[in-house]
Scaffold this motif. Structure first.
Motif, PDB file in Angstrom:
ATOM      1  N   GLN B 227       0.892  -1.193  -0.067  1.00  8.91           N
ATOM      2  CA  GLN B 227      -0.043  -0.030   0.148  1.00  8.91           C
ATOM      3  C   GLN B 227       0.825   1.299  -0.110  1.00  8.91           C
ATOM      4  O   GLN B 227       0.453   2.194   0.514  1.00  8.91           O
ATOM      5  N   GLY B 228       2.043   1.123  -0.840  1.00  4.17           N
ATOM      6  CA  GLY B 228       3.079   2.228  -0.507  1.00  4.17           C
ATOM      7  C   GLY B 228       2.917   3.089  -1.594  1.00  4.17           C
ATOM      8  O   GLY B 228       3.140   4.417  -1.552  1.00  4.17           O
ATOM      9  N   CYS B 229       2.419   2.742  -2.587  1.00  2.06           N
ATOM     10  CA  CYS B 229       2.410   3.651  -4.077  1.00  2.06           C
ATOM     11  C   CYS B 229       1.468   4.470  -4.247  1.00  2.06           C
ATOM     12  O   CYS B 229       0.638   4.137  -5.530  1.00  2.06           O
ATOM     13  N   THR B 230       0.951   5.298  -3.495  1.00  3.20           N
ATOM     14  CA  THR B 230      -0.466   5.995  -3.633  1.00  3.20           C
ATOM     15  C   THR B 230      -0.418   7.092  -4.381  1.00  3.20           C
ATOM     16  O   THR B 230       0.527   7.921  -4.729  1.00  3.20           O
ATOM     17  N   GLU B 239     -11.770  13.007   2.676  1.00  5.34           N
ATOM     18  CA  GLU B 239     -11.599  11.664   3.121  1.00  5.34           C
ATOM     19  C   GLU B 239     -11.562  10.762   1.800  1.00  5.34           C
ATOM     20  O   GLU B 239     -11.730   9.636   1.855  1.00  5.34           O
ATOM     21  N   GLY B 241      -9.356   9.614  -0.084  1.00  9.42           N
ATOM     22  CA  GLY B 241      -8.652   8.370  -0.073  1.00  9.42           C
ATOM     23  C   GLY B 241      -7.727   8.469  -1.290  1.00  9.42           C
ATOM     24  O   GLY B 241      -7.692   9.294  -2.188  1.00  9.42           O
ATOM     25  N   TYR B 242      -7.115   7.067  -1.401  1.00 10.12           N
ATOM     26  CA  TYR B 242      -5.993   6.947  -2.394  1.00 10.12           C
ATOM     27  C   TYR B 242      -6.084   5.881  -3.219  1.00 10.12           C
ATOM     28  O   TYR B 242      -7.037   4.837  -2.946  1.00 10.12           O
TER      29      TYR B 242
END
Lengths: 304, 261
Positions: B227-230, B239, B241-242
């Motif tokens: 979930q690092g490459c947002t 809110e 999100g990504y």
């Protein structure tokens, strides 16, 4: 044939001592086409919270020497969506499914757990009281003995299932916190969550993760994990599930010798999709070479 | 279907300054690969642990082409890899560019090594009997890939920051200079630096062009695990999100995401 069966306390039996670590394996379904999920003794899901969480802004990760720093911020779909979307696959896995839970408040942990109690296929819970990357909740529940004492007691009263508390190394003495978990009848502790870490881009002078300080994981933290497991194993009777920088079978043996009854694979899932298969093969070969028939014989057998 | 496999290097040559093309024999991946998708290359290295993602620059039957820029330790290593050597690779990963054949003008806009997925896309569009327009911007002449990659394109426009090759200026300015001649509906497909992407997204928004952009991000896994490459969703809702570049992308419609996040 080596017996890899592992018993974690009274309530959890695994066909082998290798689990996935929360936050590194999604909800268990992302890799179903690439990895035989049945190889794992169990799957530990990503941290679930009562409501969905978007997580932290970019950048969330950076690579550091022999490891990485993350600041994801517990991004997750929330407990309701988890039950709705993930039950079907996870309930059919032959391995055990441990659901990791987190929250901003004690009530959130409790409410999340109550919802999960309706799902019969869940083998147990791992309580995340050690996330370094969220403003509320996370490590604040896991750093002070009296606060940990209260929340573990409350959650313990809500479930008869296997309950494991995931502890942080970012404390003065992890043993004191493990003792609290034991006193409150937790079935096990898992350790270590990530270690505080930071990295700075010297060209832009900006931090490489959004929160400046994030959680360091990967091979770099393995010796820290072994030290914490070793000293905790001598302090408490409840089993320890070891986490922190494992990348191969030899690392797993090291963790078992230090006192872990089982292990979780974390960051290695990002860079070696064959890790579980290679580790199980190594464990068999190691036990044969050592003349050991049952893998649990290794637990805590470091010669000091 | 994603495959993790050992492949053999058939070619690995410099095609411009610090830019290399690697050709791999990899039928498991090449047969299903689509323009926009990427592969992970794995390194047995305990110091730099992440696999590295590379856009697919071409796929024909058994052959997979990658174009990469040497920027760090891993790509420096790759530049030294020899023919016959094996490479551990996973793919195809991510989504793909979608081509709406009813659009009149298909405009491919690349910056630097962002050319990689667009070469593959241009092949596919040409196969469909449509002639795409291709704009490529580089820093200077040395960084312009070998002309053979673009030989089959009738409508190719180079630009460079220093004017040493093609139009003197950015690739976006080069495209703008051609706009008066473009009358009908336009679809943009782009891959390049963040600044170029942001400028194109703004342009596309103003002129109501369909615009698909392939993003680059540091990835730990390429699989949606870390979930690092947002990239931030474009919404007035704080809110909102990504999205994940590895799993939801790398190709996004420019109006769906935020730039300079």
């Amino acid at each position: 044939m080596i017996d890899l069966t592992t018993q974690i306390g009274l309530k959890l039996q695994l066909k082998n001592p290798v689990l996935t670590a929360s936050g590194t394996f999604g909800y268990g379904d992302e890799l179903a086409d690439l990895i035989d999920l049945n190889r794992f003794g169990g799957i530990v899901t990503k941290s679930l919270t009562l409501h969905p969480r978007a997580g932290n802004p970019s950048p969330r990760i950076t690579e550091t020497t022999a490891g990485m720093i993350n600041s994801i911020g517990l991004a997750n779909i929330g407990v309701d969506a988890f039950i709705e979307q993930k039950s079907e696959l996870l309930s059919h896995l032959p391995g055990k499914v441990i659901v990791n839970i987190a929250g901003r408040t004690e009530d959130e942990y409790a409410d999340t757990l109550k919802k999960l109690e309706s799902q019969e296929w869940i083998a147990g819970y791992e309580m995340n009281v050690s996330c370094p990357n969220v403003r509320e909740g996370g490590i604040e529940f896991g750093a002070k003995p009296e606060i940990l004492n209260h929340i573990v007691g409350r959650i313990r009263d809500l479930t008869n299932r296997f309950l494991m508390i995931k502890l942080s190394p970012n404390v003065t003495d992890i043993r004191v916190l493990a003792e609290v978990c034991q006193k409150r009848s937790a079935d096990a502790v898992s350790m270590i969550n990530t270690v505080y870490g930071a990295a700075i881009d010297i060209k832009t002078r900006k931090p490489l993760v959004n929160t400046v300080i994030g959680g360091l994981s990967g091979p770099a933290i393995k010796p820290i994990a072994v030290a914490n497991i070793y000293k905790t194993h001598r302090a408490v009777d409840i089993p320890i599930v070891g986490i922190g920088g494992i990348s191969c079978g030899a690392d797993v043996v090291e963790f078992l010798l230090a006192g872990a009854s089982a292990v979780e694979l974390g960051t290695v899932n990002f860079f070696n999709l064959n890790a579980v298969a290679e580790i199980l093969e190594f464990l068999e070969e190691y036990c044969v070479a050592q003349g050991i028939g049952v893998v649990t014989e290794l637990v805590g057998k470091v010669k000091v | 279907m994603r495959h993790l496999t050992e492949t053999i290097i058939l070619e690995n040559n410099a095609v411009a300054k610090n830019i290399f093309r690697m050709t791999l024999k990899c039928p498991e991946i090449s047969r299903s690969a689509q323009p926009g998708q990427f592969v992970n290359i794995y390194f047995s290295d305990q110091i730099h642990i992440f696999p590295r993602p590379f856009s697919i620059a071409g796929a024909t039957d058994e052959i997979l082409n990658l174009i990469y820029r040497v920027v760090g330790v891993q790509t420096s290593q790759m530049a030294g890899w020899k023919i016959g050597q094996t490479v551990k690779i996973l793919g195809p990963l991510g989504n793909q560019f979608t081509v709406d054949a009813s659009v009149d003008n298909h405009v491919l806009i690349g910056g630097g090594v962002g050319v990689a997925p667009l070469i593959f896309l241009a092949d596919k569009i040409l196969q469909g009997g449509i002639e795409p327009q291709f704009f490529l911007g580089v820093k200077n002449r040395d960084e312009m890939p070998d002309g053979k990659f673009f030989r089959q394109l009738q409508d190719f426009h180079a630009s460079s920051d220093d004017g040493s090759i093609g139009f003197h200026g950015t690739v976006v300015d080069n495209f703008l200079s051609h706009l008066p001649g473009i009358k009908k509906s336009v679809a943009i497909y782009a891959c390049g630096p963040e600044k170029m992407n942001a400028a194109l997204a703004q342009l596309a928004g103003e002129r109501r062009y369909d615009c698909q952009i392939s993003f680059e991000r540091l990835m730990a896994c390429g699989l949606g695990l870390c979930q690092g490459c947002t990239v931030k969703k474009n919404s007035t809702d704080a809110e909102a999100g990504y999205l994940l570049v590895c799993k939801d992308g790398p190709v996004f419609h420019s109006d769906r995401v935020m730039f300079n996040d």
